[in-house]
Design a protein around this motif. Structure first.
Motif, PDB file in Angstrom:
ATOM      1  N   VAL A  99       0.851  -1.192   0.000  1.00 25.38           N
ATOM      2  CA  VAL A  99       0.000   0.000   0.000  1.00 25.38           C
ATOM      3  C   VAL A  99       0.893   1.252   0.000  1.00 25.38           C
ATOM      4  CG1 VAL A  99      -1.666   1.355   1.348  1.00 25.38           C
ATOM      5  CG2 VAL A  99      -1.924  -1.122   1.219  1.00 25.38           C
ATOM      6  N   ALA A 100       1.866   1.276   0.941  1.00 28.78           N
ATOM      7  CA  ALA A 100       2.685   2.488   1.118  1.00 28.78           C
ATOM      8  C   ALA A 100       3.573   2.752  -0.102  1.00 28.78           C
ATOM      9  CB  ALA A 100       3.536   2.351   2.377  1.00 28.78           C
ATOM     10  N   LEU A 101       4.184   1.692  -0.647  1.00 25.28           N
ATOM     11  CA  LEU A 101       5.077   1.895  -1.807  1.00 25.28           C
ATOM     12  C   LEU A 101       4.270   2.302  -3.038  1.00 25.28           C
ATOM     13  CD1 LEU A 101       7.550  -1.093  -1.278  1.00 25.28           C
ATOM     14  CD2 LEU A 101       8.162   1.348  -1.266  1.00 25.28           C
ATOM     15  N   SER A 102       3.103   1.691  -3.210  1.00 22.42           N
ATOM     16  CA  SER A 102       2.271   2.041  -4.350  1.00 22.42           C
ATOM     17  C   SER A 102       1.760   3.477  -4.216  1.00 22.42           C
ATOM     18  CB  SER A 102       1.103   1.054  -4.449  1.00 22.42           C
ATOM     19  OG  SER A 102       0.135   1.524  -5.342  1.00 22.42           O
ATOM     20  N   ALA A 103       1.372   3.864  -2.998  1.00 23.22           N
ATOM     21  CA  ALA A 103       0.907   5.242  -2.766  1.00 23.22           C
ATOM     22  C   ALA A 103       2.022   6.218  -3.110  1.00 23.22           C
ATOM     23  CB  ALA A 103       0.466   5.410  -1.316  1.00 23.22           C
ATOM     24  N   ALA A 104       3.224   5.942  -2.612  1.00 18.55           N
ATOM     25  CA  ALA A 104       4.346   6.870  -2.844  1.00 18.55           C
ATOM     26  C   ALA A 104       4.698   6.937  -4.333  1.00 18.55           C
ATOM     27  CB  ALA A 104       5.550   6.419  -2.026  1.00 18.55           C
ATOM     28  N   MET A 105       4.644   5.808  -5.007  1.00 21.49           N
ATOM     29  CA  MET A 105       5.011   5.795  -6.434  1.00 21.49           C
ATOM     30  C   MET A 105       3.958   6.505  -7.282  1.00 21.49           C
ATOM     31  SD  MET A 105       6.127   2.521  -8.721  1.00 21.49           S
ATOM     32  CE  MET A 105       4.495   1.871  -8.971  1.00 21.49           C
ATOM     33  N   ASN A 106       2.713   6.502  -6.848  1.00 26.36           N
ATOM     34  CA  ASN A 106       1.629   7.104  -7.633  1.00 26.36           C
ATOM     35  C   ASN A 106       1.263   8.514  -7.196  1.00 26.36           C
ATOM     36  OD1 ASN A 106       0.339   5.090  -9.665  1.00 26.36           O
ATOM     37  ND2 ASN A 106       0.804   3.852  -7.862  1.00 26.36           N
ATOM     38  N   ALA A 107       1.869   8.976  -6.087  1.00 20.28           N
ATOM     39  CA  ALA A 107       1.482  10.302  -5.574  1.00 20.28           C
ATOM     40  C   ALA A 107       2.001  11.405  -6.476  1.00 20.28           C
ATOM     41  CB  ALA A 107       2.024  10.482  -4.171  1.00 20.28           C
ATOM     42  N   ARG A 108       1.169  12.422  -6.687  1.00 26.47           N
ATOM     43  CA  ARG A 108       1.628  13.548  -7.502  1.00 26.47           C
ATOM     44  C   ARG A 108       2.406  14.554  -6.652  1.00 26.47           C
ATOM     45  NH1 ARG A 108      -3.913  13.840 -10.699  1.00 26.47           N
ATOM     46  NH2 ARG A 108      -4.174  11.732  -9.949  1.00 26.47           N
ATOM     47  N   THR A 109       2.104  14.609  -5.363  1.00 27.46           N
ATOM     48  CA  THR A 109       2.879  15.471  -4.451  1.00 27.46           C
ATOM     49  C   THR A 109       3.371  14.602  -3.311  1.00 27.46           C
ATOM     50  OG1 THR A 109       0.946  15.957  -3.099  1.00 27.46           O
ATOM     51  CG2 THR A 109       1.412  17.496  -4.904  1.00 27.46           C
ATOM     52  N   SER A 110       4.548  14.948  -2.775  1.00 26.60           N
ATOM     53  CA  SER A 110       5.113  14.078  -1.738  1.00 26.60           C
ATOM     54  C   SER A 110       4.252  14.112  -0.469  1.00 26.60           C
ATOM     55  CB  SER A 110       6.553  14.474  -1.434  1.00 26.60           C
ATOM     56  OG  SER A 110       6.562  15.807  -0.978  1.00 26.60           O
ATOM     57  N   GLY A 111       3.508  15.207  -0.232  1.00 28.33           N
ATOM     58  CA  GLY A 111       2.665  15.314   0.973  1.00 28.33           C
ATOM     59  C   GLY A 111       1.598  14.248   1.050  1.00 28.33           C
ATOM     60  N   ALA A 112       1.173  13.733  -0.120  1.00 29.97           N
ATOM     61  CA  ALA A 112       0.066  12.767  -0.128  1.00 29.97           C
ATOM     62  C   ALA A 112       0.474  11.396   0.394  1.00 29.97           C
ATOM     63  CB  ALA A 112      -0.481  12.627  -1.543  1.00 29.97           C
ATOM     64  N   THR A 113       1.791  11.094   0.381  1.00 33.58           N
ATOM     65  CA  THR A 113       2.210   9.710   0.628  1.00 33.58           C
ATOM     66  C   THR A 113       1.991   9.257   2.072  1.00 33.58           C
ATOM     67  OG1 THR A 113       4.472  10.246   1.190  1.00 33.58           O
ATOM     68  CG2 THR A 113       3.996   9.904  -1.143  1.00 33.58           C
ATOM     69  N   VAL A 156      -4.084   7.930  -3.032  1.00 36.45           N
ATOM     70  CA  VAL A 156      -3.436   9.213  -3.380  1.00 36.45           C
ATOM     71  C   VAL A 156      -4.044   9.818  -4.648  1.00 36.45           C
ATOM     72  CG1 VAL A 156      -1.270   8.679  -2.197  1.00 36.45           C
ATOM     73  CG2 VAL A 156      -1.536   8.025  -4.612  1.00 36.45           C
ATOM     74  N   GLY A 157      -5.196   9.333  -5.066  1.00 31.71           N
ATOM     75  CA  GLY A 157      -5.911   9.945  -6.199  1.00 31.71           C
ATOM     76  C   GLY A 157      -5.309   9.655  -7.563  1.00 31.71           C
ATOM     77  N   ALA A 158      -4.716   8.495  -7.746  1.00 34.15           N
ATOM     78  CA  ALA A 158      -4.159   8.128  -9.070  1.00 34.15           C
ATOM     79  C   ALA A 158      -5.311   7.923 -10.069  1.00 34.15           C
ATOM     80  CB  ALA A 158      -3.345   6.841  -8.934  1.00 34.15           C
ATOM     81  N   THR A 159      -4.984   7.964 -11.350  1.00 37.94           N
ATOM     82  CA  THR A 159      -6.011   7.763 -12.380  1.00 37.94           C
ATOM     83  C   THR A 159      -6.514   6.317 -12.335  1.00 37.94           C
ATOM     84  OG1 THR A 159      -4.388   7.011 -13.987  1.00 37.94           O
ATOM     85  CG2 THR A 159      -4.858   9.392 -13.960  1.00 37.94           C
ATOM     86  N   ARG A 160      -7.671   6.100 -12.970  1.00 40.08           N
ATOM     87  CA  ARG A 160      -8.251   4.760 -12.996  1.00 40.08           C
ATOM     88  C   ARG A 160      -7.286   3.755 -13.664  1.00 40.08           C
ATOM     89  NH1 ARG A 160     -14.185   3.032 -14.619  1.00 40.08           N
ATOM     90  NH2 ARG A 160     -14.720   5.039 -13.767  1.00 40.08           N
ATOM     91  N   ASP A 161      -6.590   4.218 -14.731  1.00 38.79           N
ATOM     92  CA  ASP A 161      -5.643   3.325 -15.420  1.00 38.79           C
ATOM     93  C   ASP A 161      -4.517   2.880 -14.484  1.00 38.79           C
ATOM     94  OD1 ASP A 161      -7.064   3.438 -17.679  1.00 38.79           O
ATOM     95  OD2 ASP A 161      -5.642   4.682 -18.824  1.00 38.79           O
ATOM     96  N   LYS A 162      -4.010   3.839 -13.715  1.00 33.14           N
ATOM     97  CA  LYS A 162      -2.901   3.496 -12.783  1.00 33.14           C
ATOM     98  C   LYS A 162      -3.397   2.550 -11.682  1.00 33.14           C
ATOM     99  CE  LYS A 162       0.544   6.180 -14.249  1.00 33.14           C
ATOM    100  NZ  LYS A 162       1.242   5.637 -15.417  1.00 33.14           N
ATOM    101  N   VAL A 163      -4.615   2.780 -11.220  1.00 33.04           N
ATOM    102  CA  VAL A 163      -5.170   1.896 -10.184  1.00 33.04           C
ATOM    103  C   VAL A 163      -5.261   0.470 -10.747  1.00 33.04           C
ATOM    104  CG1 VAL A 163      -7.231   1.397  -8.771  1.00 33.04           C
ATOM    105  CG2 VAL A 163      -6.408   3.757  -8.982  1.00 33.04           C
ATOM    106  N   THR A 164      -5.685   0.374 -12.014  1.00 31.54           N
ATOM    107  CA  THR A 164      -5.777  -0.953 -12.646  1.00 31.54           C
ATOM    108  C   THR A 164      -4.391  -1.580 -12.819  1.00 31.54           C
ATOM    109  OG1 THR A 164      -7.739  -0.247 -13.819  1.00 31.54           O
ATOM    110  CG2 THR A 164      -6.628  -2.173 -14.703  1.00 31.54           C
ATOM    111  N   THR A 165      -3.437  -0.777 -13.254  1.00 38.71           N
ATOM    112  CA  THR A 165      -2.067  -1.316 -13.417  1.00 38.71           C
ATOM    113  C   THR A 165      -1.562  -1.867 -12.089  1.00 38.71           C
ATOM    114  OG1 THR A 165      -1.571   0.280 -15.138  1.00 38.71           O
ATOM    115  CG2 THR A 165       0.323  -0.720 -14.057  1.00 38.71           C
TER     116      THR A 165
END
Ligand code: FPP
Ligand code: MG
Length: 329
Positions: free
Chosen positions: A53-67, A192-201
């Protein structure tokens, strides 16, 4: 071999925040329930799902504050507590006395109380989720709990009928294990609000990793020097046909197949049959063949990450893939 501490390193802060969140949220009334909950929380294991969860959140976050946001901690809690409850129930179903080198809840408090502990954890998990108001995350994660039950039931049905096929095996491990790893990785992206495509990936990444994870688990059940903290050979004692034995059965002619199935039926009460099947699996190279299947899923998982830029988070996820493939615990 790469260590889990090294993999966790880029998200240490986020995982510490998650641990503090869990401690605050998961409390129980009364001595018995409190002791049981402490036992469950203190024997949680490797923490692969919160890490995902944490690594995926950090990799997909658009701002570092969201992670490190409360949404990430909430997602990590929801997935890890579903996993914790499912293993408590699994040990009751499997009549297993040991988990992660410690006595299982059913070994300490008997099955009926262990079932209630699992139920309590699931119920608390849902209510904490609903109280948070983060309904998208709760629906995304808790909406897949039924799939785990389907996998477990299918497995029980196949063990009693001894009619396992390669497709059914893959379906079972997809449902009982890969689904929740897929949910973990995709929940990090969703948090972290990633796009639907990224969530699927990320879901596909987690599911491929989960398939490999369960195959390795099934291999370790036959591996002499494994350090899983679970009794080796339990799959055979429970009459479960997993990939190593399935490989042997697929290769065997009718007579050998019937002899193997007959031995399997006797594993529940005859330890010599367990040892005999383990020996044949090792001698026939079935573990190596199972490893090749597992490796295919690892490669699929790593390929899913190729659309992300090279960051410490992506590197850690790739290392997590290697860890899953090489682990002996
Ligand atoms: C471990 O498999 C078990 C699972 C991965 C899933 C267990 C699911 C249930 C008991 C269904 C109930 C679900 C919920 C959400 C409460 P294993 O027995 O092959 O592994 P082991 O060797 O670690 O026991
Ligand atoms: Mg089990």
């Amino acid at each position: 071999m790469i260590t889990l501490d090294a993999i966790r390193q880029p998200v240490t802060k986020e995982l510490d925040a998650y641990e503090a969140f869990l401690e605050r949220q998961f409390t129980a009334e009364g001595d018995l329930l409190n002791n049981m909950l402490r036992h469950a929380l203190s024997s949680r294991g490797k923490g692969v799902r919160p890490m995902l969860v944490a690594l995926s959140a950090a990799m997909n976050a658009r701002t570092s504050g969201a992670t490190g946001s409360p949404r990430v901690s909430l997602a990590a809690m929801l997935v890890e507590m579903i996993h914790t409850a499912s293993l408590i129930h699994d040990d009751v179903i499997d009549e297993s006395d040991e988990r992660r080198g410690r006595p299982s809840a059913n070994a300490i408090w008997q099955s009926h109380k262990a079932v209630l502990l699992g139920d309590y954890i699931l119920a608390r998990n849902m209510s904490i989720g609903f109280e948070s108001g983060q309904f998208d995350l709760v629906a995304h994660i808790c909406g897949r709990m039924a799939t785990l039950c389907e996998g477990e039931l299918l497995q029980a049905d196949c063990a009693s009928k001894q009619n396992m096929t390669r497709n059914t095996y893959l379906d079972i491990i997809y449902k009982k294990t890969a689904t929740l790893l897929g949910v973990s990785a995709s929940a990090g992206a969703l948090a972290v609000g990633a796009t639907r495509d990224k969530v699927t990936t990320m879901r596909r990444f987690g599911e491929a990793l989960g398939m490999a994870f369960q195959i390795q688990d099934d291999i370790l059940d036959y591996t002499p020097n494994a350090e899983t903290g679970k009794p080796r050979g339990n799959d055979l004692r429970e009459g479960k046909i997993t990939l190593p034995l399935l490989i042997l059965l697929d290769r065997a002619d009718d007579a050998c197949r019937n002899a193997l199935l007959d031995q399997l039926r006797r594993c529940h009460e005859d330890e010599s049959q367990v040892e005999e099947i383990q020996r044949i699996v090792l001698d026939e190279g079935a573990l190596q063949e199972a490893q090749l299947v597992m490796q295919g899923y690892i490669e699929r998982a790593v390929r899913m990450l190729s659309e992300y830029p090279d960051t410490p988070y992506r590197t850690s996820l790739i290392h997590l893939c290697s860890f899953v493939a090489e682990r002996n615990k």
